[in-house]
Scaffold this motif. Structure first.
Motif, short mmCIF file in Angstrom:
data_model
loop_
_atom_site.label_atom_id
_atom_site.label_comp_id
_atom_site.label_asym_id
_atom_site.label_seq_id
_atom_site.Cartn_x
_atom_site.Cartn_y
_atom_site.Cartn_z
N ASP A 13 0.81 -1.22 0.00
CA ASP A 13 0.00 0.00 0.00
C ASP A 13 0.84 1.27 0.00
O ASP A 13 0.33 2.36 -0.20
N CYS A 14 2.14 1.16 0.24
CA CYS A 14 2.99 2.34 0.33
C CYS A 14 3.22 2.92 -1.06
O CYS A 14 3.63 2.24 -1.99
N ILE A 15 2.95 4.24 -1.21
CA ILE A 15 3.18 4.91 -2.49
C ILE A 15 4.32 5.92 -2.38
O ILE A 15 4.49 6.77 -3.25
N ALA A 16 5.10 5.84 -1.32
CA ALA A 16 6.27 6.70 -1.12
C ALA A 16 5.92 8.18 -1.15
O ALA A 16 6.67 8.99 -1.68
N CYS A 17 4.79 8.54 -0.57
CA CYS A 17 4.37 9.94 -0.54
C CYS A 17 5.13 10.74 0.51
O CYS A 17 5.19 11.97 0.44
N SER A 32 12.87 4.93 4.03
CA SER A 32 13.96 4.73 3.08
C SER A 32 13.70 5.38 1.73
O SER A 32 14.64 5.76 1.02
N LEU A 33 12.43 5.52 1.35
CA LEU A 33 12.10 6.12 0.05
C LEU A 33 11.92 7.63 0.10
O LEU A 33 12.09 8.32 -0.90
N THR A 34 11.56 8.15 1.27
CA THR A 34 11.44 9.61 1.45
C THR A 34 12.10 9.99 2.76
O THR A 34 11.44 10.27 3.76
N PRO A 35 13.43 9.99 2.80
CA PRO A 35 14.18 10.18 4.05
C PRO A 35 13.87 11.50 4.75
O PRO A 35 13.65 12.53 4.11
N PRO A 87 1.35 17.84 -7.13
CA PRO A 87 0.71 16.57 -6.77
C PRO A 87 0.44 15.75 -8.03
O PRO A 87 0.24 16.29 -9.11
N THR A 88 0.45 14.43 -7.87
CA THR A 88 0.17 13.54 -8.99
C THR A 88 -0.72 12.39 -8.51
O THR A 88 -0.75 12.10 -7.32
N GLY A 89 -1.44 11.80 -9.43
CA GLY A 89 -2.34 10.70 -9.07
C GLY A 89 -1.61 9.55 -8.41
O GLY A 89 -0.73 8.94 -9.02
N GLY A 90 -1.94 9.27 -7.15
CA GLY A 90 -1.30 8.17 -6.44
C GLY A 90 0.19 8.33 -6.30
O GLY A 90 0.91 7.34 -6.16
N ASN A 91 0.68 9.56 -6.34
CA ASN A 91 2.10 9.87 -6.28
C ASN A 91 2.88 9.14 -7.38
O ASN A 91 4.04 8.74 -7.21
N THR A 92 2.24 8.97 -8.54
CA THR A 92 2.89 8.26 -9.64
C THR A 92 3.97 9.08 -10.33
O THR A 92 4.88 8.54 -10.94
N GLN A 93 3.84 10.41 -10.28
CA GLN A 93 4.82 11.32 -10.88
C GLN A 93 5.03 10.96 -12.36
O GLN A 93 4.15 11.14 -13.18
#
Length: 246
Positions: A13-17, A32-35, A87-93
């Motif tokens: 479920d993590c989207i690294a937001c 680890s993905l968004t320190p 911002p992007t849909g589901g943090n998809t960037q």
């Protein structure tokens, strides 16, 4: 959660937001993905008042007349740097940028768009004034003689490419005046450039696995606006269950 963040609990479920790290008042969560080390304390910045925010947003204008002055690359890079934080849909960037400064390439892009309009039986009739102004007077209402064009691109199979590009380029447009710049969506060019098999993909050297998803003109405004213009009256209704609002 410690240094592992919520992905240790629900990794799928993590989207690294980065919200889990940003919201913690005691800096007790890292990810680890968004320190935590890469996040800026909001307390160090002053927030707009409601009045300041309203004036800031209302002061944004579509600029259609530009000075011939070239925009320094540092400023163009600042624009796309802020755009990537949208911002992007589901943090998809998933959005990349192409900055076009070459005048001849921009001229070719306008010419290609004009030809597209000329060859379309429906659009050619609807937009004949644009074509005539270009052919007879050399007036470019496609790219407005802007010194720079910023394109967004995304992978062909990326379903959120257009929407995420709109968010990103909106951030870019709002930020531009702080650098003394003006901008305007290149809607005419987008109509042709966003086609999956558009010749503009080759013109702008877009990789084969990508498509163009947005286009905005950028330059120094020829004129400065002195007032905030009005818009149509607000049209809004509060929904009430079982009632129809007219």
């Amino acid at each position: 959660m410690g240094e592992y963040g919520p992905e240790a609990i629900a990794p799928k479920d993590c989207i690294a937001c980065g919200h889990c790290v940003a919201v913690c008042p005691n800096e007790a969560i890292d990810h680890s993905l968004t320190p935590l080390a890469g996040q800026l304390p909001i307390s160090e910045f002053n927030k707009f008042s409601a009045e300041e925010a309203e004036r800031f947003l209302r002061s944004r204008r579509s600029i259609r007349s530009y000075k011939k002055t070239a925009v320094p690359r540092e400023k163009l890079l600042q624009l796309v740097e802020i755009a990537r934080f949208a911002p992007t849909g589901g943090n998809t960037q998933g959005i990349s940028y192409v900055i076009v400064e070459d005048k001849e390439t921009l001229r070719k892009a306008t010419e290609m768009t004009i030809k597209c309009l000329e060859n379309d039986p429906v659009l050619g009739t609807r937009y004949h004034a644009i074509v005539d102004a270009y052919r007879e007077e050399g007036t470019d209402v496609i790219l407005r003689d802007a010194p720079s064009l910023i394109l967004t691109t995304a992978a062909k199979e990326f379903k959120n490419g257009r929407e995420n590009s709109i968010f990103s380029l909106t951030y870019l447009e709002l930020f531009a005046p702080s650098l003394g710049l003006g901008s305007c969506w290149a809607g005419g060019l987008e109509f042709y450039a966003l086609m999956e098999d558009s010749p503009m993909l080759e013109l702008f050297h877009i990789p084969e696995d990508k498509v163009i998803t947005g286009a905005v003109m950028v330059g120094y405004p020829m004129y400065q606006y002195k007032r905030l213009v009005d818009r149509n009256p607000l049209d809004v209704a509060f929904f009430s269950p079982g009632k129809v609002t007219v």
